[in-house]
Design a protein around this motif. Sequence first.
Motif, PDB file in Angstrom:
ATOM      1  N   MET A   1       1.590   0.248   6.086  1.00 53.68           N
ATOM      2  CA  MET A   1       0.365  -0.250   5.452  1.00 53.68           C
ATOM      3  C   MET A   1       0.436  -0.200   3.913  1.00 53.68           C
ATOM      4  SD  MET A   1      -1.738  -1.111   7.885  1.00 53.68           S
ATOM      5  CE  MET A   1      -3.449  -0.954   7.355  1.00 53.68           C
ATOM      6  N   LEU A   2       1.641   0.022   3.403  1.00 51.58           N
ATOM      7  CA  LEU A   2       1.799   0.050   1.934  1.00 51.58           C
ATOM      8  C   LEU A   2       1.251  -1.238   1.330  1.00 51.58           C
ATOM      9  CD1 LEU A   2       5.348   1.533   1.178  1.00 51.58           C
ATOM     10  CD2 LEU A   2       3.120   2.564   0.735  1.00 51.58           C
ATOM     11  N   GLY A   3       0.619  -1.095   0.186  1.00 51.41           N
ATOM     12  CA  GLY A   3       0.038  -2.259  -0.480  1.00 51.41           C
ATOM     13  C   GLY A   3      -1.424  -2.453  -0.103  1.00 51.41           C
ATOM     14  N   ILE A   4      -1.756  -2.055   1.137  1.00 53.38           N
ATOM     15  CA  ILE A   4      -3.140  -2.180   1.642  1.00 53.38           C
ATOM     16  C   ILE A   4      -3.794  -0.803   1.555  1.00 53.38           C
ATOM     17  CG2 ILE A   4      -4.526  -2.637   3.718  1.00 53.38           C
ATOM     18  CD1 ILE A   4      -2.051  -4.333   4.696  1.00 53.38           C
ATOM     19  N   ARG A   5      -2.992   0.183   1.904  1.00 49.30           N
ATOM     20  CA  ARG A   5      -3.473   1.562   2.039  1.00 49.30           C
ATOM     21  C   ARG A   5      -3.605   2.244   0.663  1.00 49.30           C
ATOM     22  NH1 ARG A   5       0.729   6.331   3.840  1.00 49.30           N
ATOM     23  NH2 ARG A   5      -0.986   7.757   4.152  1.00 49.30           N
ATOM     24  N   GLU A   6      -4.780   2.742   0.336  1.00 45.36           N
ATOM     25  CA  GLU A   6      -5.007   3.545  -0.884  1.00 45.36           C
ATOM     26  C   GLU A   6      -4.050   3.192  -2.029  1.00 45.36           C
ATOM     27  OE1 GLU A   6      -6.291   7.825   0.121  1.00 45.36           O
ATOM     28  OE2 GLU A   6      -4.831   7.367   1.704  1.00 45.36           O
ATOM     29  N   PRO A   7      -4.173   1.974  -2.574  1.00 41.42           N
ATOM     30  CA  PRO A   7      -3.217   1.554  -3.619  1.00 41.42           C
ATOM     31  C   PRO A   7      -3.216   2.447  -4.856  1.00 41.42           C
ATOM     32  CG  PRO A   7      -4.955  -0.079  -3.298  1.00 41.42           C
ATOM     33  CD  PRO A   7      -5.131   0.935  -2.223  1.00 41.42           C
ATOM     34  N   ASP A   8      -4.316   3.170  -5.087  1.00 36.37           N
ATOM     35  CA  ASP A   8      -4.355   4.087  -6.234  1.00 36.37           C
ATOM     36  C   ASP A   8      -3.341   5.220  -6.048  1.00 36.37           C
ATOM     37  OD1 ASP A   8      -6.148   4.676  -4.056  1.00 36.37           O
ATOM     38  OD2 ASP A   8      -6.876   6.402  -5.206  1.00 36.37           O
ATOM     39  N   LYS A   9      -3.045   5.550  -4.797  1.00 39.50           N
ATOM     40  CA  LYS A   9      -2.082   6.638  -4.534  1.00 39.50           C
ATOM     41  C   LYS A   9      -0.689   6.121  -4.212  1.00 39.50           C
ATOM     42  CE  LYS A   9      -5.371  10.016  -2.831  1.00 39.50           C
ATOM     43  NZ  LYS A   9      -6.562   9.157  -2.659  1.00 39.50           N
ATOM     44  N   TYR A  10      -0.645   4.988  -3.499  1.00 36.58           N
ATOM     45  CA  TYR A  10       0.655   4.539  -2.980  1.00 36.58           C
ATOM     46  C   TYR A  10       1.137   3.222  -3.590  1.00 36.58           C
ATOM     47  CZ  TYR A  10      -0.490   8.177   0.395  1.00 36.58           C
ATOM     48  OH  TYR A  10      -0.823   9.382   0.962  1.00 36.58           O
ATOM     49  N   GLY A  11       0.356   2.668  -4.514  1.00 40.95           N
ATOM     50  CA  GLY A  11       0.775   1.448  -5.204  1.00 40.95           C
ATOM     51  C   GLY A  11       0.401   0.180  -4.454  1.00 40.95           C
ATOM     52  N   LYS A  12       0.694  -0.966  -5.103  1.00 42.82           N
ATOM     53  CA  LYS A  12       0.279  -2.261  -4.563  1.00 42.82           C
ATOM     54  C   LYS A  12       1.423  -2.989  -3.858  1.00 42.82           C
ATOM     55  CE  LYS A  12      -3.436  -2.980  -7.851  1.00 42.82           C
ATOM     56  NZ  LYS A  12      -3.568  -3.227  -9.278  1.00 42.82           N
ATOM     57  N   GLU A  13       2.606  -2.402  -3.921  1.00 46.72           N
ATOM     58  CA  GLU A  13       3.787  -3.017  -3.316  1.00 46.72           C
ATOM     59  C   GLU A  13       3.698  -2.924  -1.782  1.00 46.72           C
ATOM     60  OE1 GLU A  13       7.157  -0.718  -4.608  1.00 46.72           O
ATOM     61  OE2 GLU A  13       8.586  -2.286  -4.096  1.00 46.72           O
ATOM     62  N   SER A  14       3.976  -4.012  -1.084  1.00 47.34           N
ATOM     63  CA  SER A  14       3.894  -4.007   0.384  1.00 47.34           C
ATOM     64  C   SER A  14       5.115  -3.292   0.983  1.00 47.34           C
ATOM     65  CB  SER A  14       3.851  -5.437   0.916  1.00 47.34           C
ATOM     66  OG  SER A  14       5.087  -6.068   0.675  1.00 47.34           O
ATOM     67  N   TYR A  15       5.019  -2.983   2.270  1.00 44.29           N
ATOM     68  CA  TYR A  15       6.152  -2.369   2.975  1.00 44.29           C
ATOM     69  C   TYR A  15       7.358  -3.314   2.944  1.00 44.29           C
ATOM     70  CZ  TYR A  15       8.959  -0.418   6.759  1.00 44.29           C
ATOM     71  OH  TYR A  15      10.000   0.093   7.491  1.00 44.29           O
ATOM     72  N   GLU A  16       7.107  -4.605   3.149  1.00 48.53           N
ATOM     73  CA  GLU A  16       8.199  -5.601   3.150  1.00 48.53           C
ATOM     74  C   GLU A  16       8.869  -5.648   1.767  1.00 48.53           C
ATOM     75  OE1 GLU A  16       5.173  -6.132   4.518  1.00 48.53           O
ATOM     76  OE2 GLU A  16       5.951  -6.044   6.581  1.00 48.53           O
ATOM     77  N   ALA A  17       8.043  -5.564   0.718  1.00 50.20           N
ATOM     78  CA  ALA A  17       8.603  -5.583  -0.647  1.00 50.20           C
ATOM     79  C   ALA A  17       9.470  -4.344  -0.879  1.00 50.20           C
ATOM     80  CB  ALA A  17       7.484  -5.655  -1.677  1.00 50.20           C
ATOM     81  N   LEU A  18       9.042  -3.230  -0.309  1.00 47.76           N
ATOM     82  CA  LEU A  18       9.843  -1.994  -0.433  1.00 47.76           C
ATOM     83  C   LEU A  18      11.212  -2.190   0.235  1.00 47.76           C
ATOM     84  CD1 LEU A  18      10.327   1.058  -0.951  1.00 47.76           C
ATOM     85  CD2 LEU A  18       9.148   1.498   1.214  1.00 47.76           C
ATOM     86  N   LEU A  19      11.192  -2.780   1.430  1.00 44.79           N
ATOM     87  CA  LEU A  19      12.470  -2.987   2.130  1.00 44.79           C
ATOM     88  C   LEU A  19      13.384  -3.916   1.332  1.00 44.79           C
ATOM     89  CD1 LEU A  19      11.548  -3.263   5.932  1.00 44.79           C
ATOM     90  CD2 LEU A  19      11.565  -1.284   4.420  1.00 44.79           C
ATOM     91  N   ASP A  20      12.803  -4.962   0.737  1.00 38.06           N
ATOM     92  CA  ASP A  20      13.599  -5.894  -0.076  1.00 38.06           C
ATOM     93  C   ASP A  20      14.228  -5.168  -1.263  1.00 38.06           C
ATOM     94  OD1 ASP A  20      13.007  -7.940   1.597  1.00 38.06           O
ATOM     95  OD2 ASP A  20      11.449  -8.841   0.323  1.00 38.06           O
ATOM     96  N   LYS A  21      13.409  -4.309  -1.890  1.00 43.08           N
ATOM     97  CA  LYS A  21      13.884  -3.575  -3.075  1.00 43.08           C
ATOM     98  C   LYS A  21      15.036  -2.632  -2.697  1.00 43.08           C
ATOM     99  CE  LYS A  21      11.578  -0.074  -5.918  1.00 43.08           C
ATOM    100  NZ  LYS A  21      10.326   0.239  -6.639  1.00 43.08           N
TER     101      LYS A  21
END
Length: 149
Positions: A13-33
């Motif tokens: 749920m990265l990007g959707i979940r509490e972006p103030d704590k975990y950022g705005k980057e999605s899970y898919e974007a993390l995998l790409d990075k």
Amino acid sequence: MKFLIINGPNLNMLGIREPDKYGKESYEALLDKISAHCENDSIEVEFYQSNHEGALVDRIQQAYFEGMDAIVINPGAYTHTSIALLDAVKAVGIPTAEVHISKVEEREDFRQVSYIRAACCFTVTGHGTDGYLEAIDFLKEKLKDKNEG
Ligand code: DQA
């Protein structure tokens, strides 16, 4: 070198979940990075995410039979509760690094315990998703030293 990147509950749920704590980057974007980073270093990378503790244990055990060289794990909330994940990492004996996107040591009391940490050779907290790359770099150097030594 073959690395397994494991993410526990709610990290999909990265990007959707509490972006103030975990950022705005999605899970898919993390995998790409992570993929781009590993490609540069000629590391073969595989990803796994689950919201279920037993499934995470199964995946860690499977890593042993696949001959994975290293594991990077963000166990999410299971960090603070799971002896089963600690035992799984100990059981397989694969060099493992613990990652937390947020600075857990500055958060609630219940986040101050990490069971898995005792089985990990590296921990990074509070560096956002760059922490995954730092963990990969640490493990890469550790394996290089082992192979050269
Ligand atoms: C987390 C921190 C945990 O306390 C939390 O339950 C998570 C994410 C982090 O990446 O900062 O799910 O592991």
